[in-house]
Design an enzyme around this catalytic site. Sequence first.
Site: not given
Length: 275
Positions: A2-3, A52, A165, A263
């Site tokens: 989760p961003e 985060k 990402n 990523r």
Amino acid sequence: MPEGHTLHRIARDLTAAFAGTHPVVTSPQGRFAESAALLSGRRFDHAESWGKHLFAEFEGDLWLSVHLGLIGTFTIDESAYVGEVPVVGQVRLRLRTDDHVADLRGPMVCELVTPDRVEAITATLGPDPLRPDADPDRALTRIQRSRKPIAELLMDQSVVAGVGNVYRSEVLFRNRVRPLRPGQQLTSRSWRAVWDDLVRLLPLGVATSRIVTIEDQVEDVELRLAAGEDVTQDWRESYVYKRAGEPCLRCGSRIRTQVVAGRNLFWCGNCQRRG
């Protein structure tokens, strides 16, 4: 993973559901049972996030610290049950009042901490574009001292907190910045454009629970939110994210991909030359 907008939304919803209440706190899974017992019945003051990381303050200077990691979820629901609420999955932490039930599953971190520990954690984090106290110049200083590519630095939570990402790929494309440009070669003007774009886009993610980056969709969401309208459309299109090999929506060149900071990064080599 989760961003940052997801954590801000969870903090907002936890505060709306539990602030001022004295929830029953349990650990159905058992791994947080001792700390849950210390929190149960205490007044829930508020929740906030930084990047985060999620923090919830309870009376007595006790703080819940949560990092969802790759698979964690924190759901907040209105209770529709009388008596016991069924436990679905491995619930590390549950908050319950007569009106709401919040279940935390699969977090990387779930611990009871002191205010000093909260300060120690946040001291390691870069500015969060969603926080009103964020200073973009702090991030710029770190960026311009580094030989690492800007695409890697954007994923470094000690440089900028909350960017993941999807946002890094999309915001670099939106501002035509070459993602592999070393940070020390990034101009202040280019960084400010990227930062201002994050400040614009991330709140839309909080409001809609969706990552919206296509400009006409961004403008539509902004107008609808300003008018107080409900925004429920599910946007799935992106400029470059997960579009490797497909034509660029601006110039038609093939979208490129490369692993950067663990990523898959996506970009257009023709459009993204600035920095």
